[in-house]
Design an enzyme around this catalytic site. Structure first.
Site, PDB file in Angstrom:
ATOM      1  N   SER A   8       1.658   3.527 -12.534  1.00 39.44           N
ATOM      2  CA  SER A   8       0.586   2.692 -12.012  1.00 39.44           C
ATOM      3  C   SER A   8      -0.684   2.913 -12.826  1.00 39.44           C
ATOM      4  CB  SER A   8       0.317   3.032 -10.539  1.00 39.44           C
ATOM      5  OG  SER A   8      -0.872   2.380 -10.142  1.00 39.44           O
ATOM      6  N   HIS A  33       2.956  -0.968 -13.698  1.00 37.89           N
ATOM      7  CA  HIS A  33       2.573  -1.403 -12.349  1.00 37.89           C
ATOM      8  C   HIS A  33       1.056  -1.574 -12.325  1.00 37.89           C
ATOM      9  CE1 HIS A  33       3.077  -1.761  -7.961  1.00 37.89           C
ATOM     10  NE2 HIS A  33       1.923  -1.101  -7.872  1.00 37.89           N
ATOM     11  N   ASP A  35      -2.267  -2.723 -10.158  1.00 36.90           N
ATOM     12  CA  ASP A  35      -2.793  -2.898  -8.801  1.00 36.90           C
ATOM     13  C   ASP A  35      -4.082  -3.699  -8.805  1.00 36.90           C
ATOM     14  OD1 ASP A  35      -0.935  -1.298  -7.170  1.00 36.90           O
ATOM     15  OD2 ASP A  35      -1.638   0.361  -8.421  1.00 36.90           O
ATOM     16  N   HIS A  66       0.847  -6.074  -8.519  1.00 38.89           N
ATOM     17  CA  HIS A  66       0.803  -5.860  -7.073  1.00 38.89           C
ATOM     18  C   HIS A  66      -0.547  -6.355  -6.564  1.00 38.89           C
ATOM     19  CE1 HIS A  66       0.677  -2.567  -3.674  1.00 38.89           C
ATOM     20  NE2 HIS A  66       0.740  -3.794  -3.188  1.00 38.89           N
ATOM     21  N   MET A  68      -3.206  -6.882  -3.931  1.00 39.18           N
ATOM     22  CA  MET A  68      -3.708  -6.466  -2.615  1.00 39.18           C
ATOM     23  C   MET A  68      -4.946  -7.295  -2.342  1.00 39.18           C
ATOM     24  SD  MET A  68      -2.993  -2.438  -3.145  1.00 39.18           S
ATOM     25  CE  MET A  68      -2.671  -2.701  -4.888  1.00 39.18           C
ATOM     26  N   MET A 137       5.249   0.079   0.831  1.00 33.97           N
ATOM     27  CA  MET A 137       4.096   0.965   0.641  1.00 33.97           C
ATOM     28  C   MET A 137       4.372   2.279   1.358  1.00 33.97           C
ATOM     29  SD  MET A 137       2.154  -0.663  -1.331  1.00 33.97           S
ATOM     30  CE  MET A 137       1.012   0.717  -1.402  1.00 33.97           C
ATOM     31  N   GLY A 142      -4.737   0.841  -1.257  1.00 33.81           N
ATOM     32  CA  GLY A 142      -6.170   0.870  -1.527  1.00 33.81           C
ATOM     33  C   GLY A 142      -6.580   1.969  -2.491  1.00 33.81           C
ATOM     34  N   PHE A 143      -5.819   3.053  -2.493  1.00 29.96           N
ATOM     35  CA  PHE A 143      -6.207   4.193  -3.329  1.00 29.96           C
ATOM     36  C   PHE A 143      -4.985   4.898  -3.896  1.00 29.96           C
ATOM     37  CE2 PHE A 143      -9.298   3.459  -0.004  1.00 29.96           C
ATOM     38  CZ  PHE A 143     -10.490   3.394  -0.721  1.00 29.96           C
ATOM     39  N   GLY A 144      -5.167   5.444  -5.091  1.00 32.10           N
ATOM     40  CA  GLY A 144      -4.142   6.305  -5.648  1.00 32.10           C
ATOM     41  C   GLY A 144      -4.320   7.712  -5.111  1.00 32.10           C
ATOM     42  N   GLY A 145      -3.355   8.561  -5.379  1.00 29.47           N
ATOM     43  CA  GLY A 145      -3.491   9.976  -5.066  1.00 29.47           C
ATOM     44  C   GLY A 145      -3.363  10.361  -3.607  1.00 29.47           C
ATOM     45  N   GLY A 176       3.447   4.671  -3.830  1.00 29.98           N
ATOM     46  CA  GLY A 176       2.471   5.573  -3.215  1.00 29.98           C
ATOM     47  C   GLY A 176       3.006   6.976  -2.997  1.00 29.98           C
ATOM     48  N   GLY A 177       2.352   7.936  -3.625  1.00 31.94           N
ATOM     49  CA  GLY A 177       2.716   9.334  -3.390  1.00 31.94           C
ATOM     50  C   GLY A 177       4.065   9.749  -3.944  1.00 31.94           C
ATOM     51  N   GLY A 197       1.607   6.868  -9.974  1.00 34.51           N
ATOM     52  CA  GLY A 197       0.281   6.809 -10.577  1.00 34.51           C
ATOM     53  C   GLY A 197      -0.217   8.185 -10.944  1.00 34.51           C
ATOM     54  N   SER A 198      -0.820   8.869  -9.965  1.00 33.71           N
ATOM     55  CA  SER A 198      -1.396  10.198 -10.219  1.00 33.71           C
ATOM     56  C   SER A 198      -0.373  11.172 -10.771  1.00 33.71           C
ATOM     57  CB  SER A 198      -1.968  10.799  -8.943  1.00 33.71           C
ATOM     58  OG  SER A 198      -2.369   9.822  -8.063  1.00 33.71           O
TER      59      SER A 198
HETATM   60  C1  DX5 Z   1      -2.014   1.985  -3.834  1.00 34.36           C
HETATM   61  C2  DX5 Z   1      -1.395   1.372  -5.037  1.00 34.36           C
HETATM   62  C3  DX5 Z   1      -0.450   2.263  -5.752  1.00 34.36           C
HETATM   63  C4  DX5 Z   1      -1.121   3.479  -6.328  1.00 34.36           C
HETATM   64  C5  DX5 Z   1      -0.092   4.573  -6.433  1.00 34.36           C
HETATM   65  O1  DX5 Z   1      -2.749   1.047  -3.143  1.00 34.36           O
HETATM   66  O2  DX5 Z   1      -0.667   0.222  -4.684  1.00 34.36           O
HETATM   67  O3  DX5 Z   1       0.253   1.563  -6.764  1.00 34.36           O
HETATM   68  O4  DX5 Z   1      -1.689   3.243  -7.584  1.00 34.36           O
HETATM   69  O5  DX5 Z   1      -0.742   5.732  -6.843  1.00 34.36           O
HETATM   70  P1  DX5 Z   1      -0.158   7.168  -6.551  1.00 34.36           P
HETATM   71  O6  DX5 Z   1       1.160   7.248  -7.270  1.00 34.36           O
HETATM   72  O7  DX5 Z   1      -1.199   8.071  -7.112  1.00 34.36           O
HETATM   73  O8  DX5 Z   1       0.015   7.308  -5.071  1.00 34.36           O
HETATM   74 ZN    ZN Z   2       0.740  -0.701  -6.185  1.00 29.29          ZN
END
Ligand code: DX5
Ligand code: ZN
Length: 219
Positions: A8, A33, A35, A66, A68, A137, A142-145, A176-177, A197-198
């Site tokens: 991501s 990916h 976002d 993706h 949102m 999901m 909304g957020f990574g990590g 996510g995660g 992502g992270s």
């Molecule tokens: C969250 C995003 C994810 C996010 C995943 O709203 O849709 O794609 O970037 O990030 P990680 O892998 O850090 O949870």
């Molecule tokens: Zn995503």
């Protein structure tokens, strides 16, 4: 089928975006990916069209977008023109999901539907044959990590049952995660695509992290 790894870009270093895109190009990852957040559907704004345009200029792999955003129908053609290969909209953001899916396909893209953690997979029973990809999901978008929500395993199993019973060829993406700690169990449960992502971009050696993850789930 081999399991796809989709880093991501939200977790990339935006000041070194081209460098991070080249990393993904050279890695064993399969997809990018991307976002897109509008600050209305989710409580965050990520980036928009000009940045996606910059990404697709360098990215050499499948572009998995993706969305949102509220009322995604407004931008289907725009995202097709920007080079998206897969366009995923949120179930919760669509009043006429069936129509939206047809519009995405009419633009030559694969059609995806994302479900928030609270949305039951049974709601896709009547559209599953029209959906190329379901993005489950595993965090609140909304957020990574953020940390992985364990209830996701149950949802994968339920979704897999709906796909099989309807004779659909829908792929299941987990977003996510995702880390090396839950990847194997996710794949055993029925996941086809893992977004990370992270876990990738915050690691010391992202190339090796992707390679290890790929080997872990594809051997
Ligand atoms: C969250 C995003 C994810 C996010 C995943 O709203 O849709 O794609 O970037 O990030 P990680 O892998 O850090 O949870
Ligand atoms: Zn995503």
């Amino acid at each position: 089928m081999s399991i796809k790894i989709a880093p991501s870009i939200l977790a990339a270093d935006f000041a070194n975006l081209q460098r991070d895109i080249e990393m993904v190009n050279q890695s064993e990852a399969h997809w990018f990916h991307i976002d897109i957040m509008d600050g209305v559907f989710v409580p965050n704004i990520s980036f928009g069209m000009p940045v996606l345009e910059a990404i697709t200029k360098h990215a050499k792999k499948t572009i998995d977008v993706h969305l949102m955003i509220v009322d995604p129908d407004r931008y289907i053609k725009t995202f097709a023109d920007l080079g998206s290969n897969i366009l995923t909209v949120h179930y919760e953001a669509c009043n006429h999901l069936h129509r939206t899916l047809q519009a995405i396909k009419a633009e030559g893209m694969k059609a995806g539907v994302a479900l928030n953690p609270h949305t039951n997979v049974s709601l896709l029973e009547d559209t599953i044959k029209d959906i190329d990809l379901v993005c489950l999901m595993s965090v609140n978008p909304g957020f990574g990590g953020q940390s992985f929500i364990e209830n996701t395993y149950k949802k994968i199993a339920q979704l897999k049952e709906i796909i099989t019973r309807n004779g659909a060829s829908t792929k299941i993406e987990i977003d996510g995660g995702v880390t090396d700690k839950n990847a194997s169990q996710l794949v055993e449960a029925g996941a086809d695509v893992l977004v990370a992502g992270s876990f990738v971009f915050r690691s010391e050696n992202p190339l090796m992290t992707v390679s290890d993850l790929n080997k872990q789930v594809n051997s």
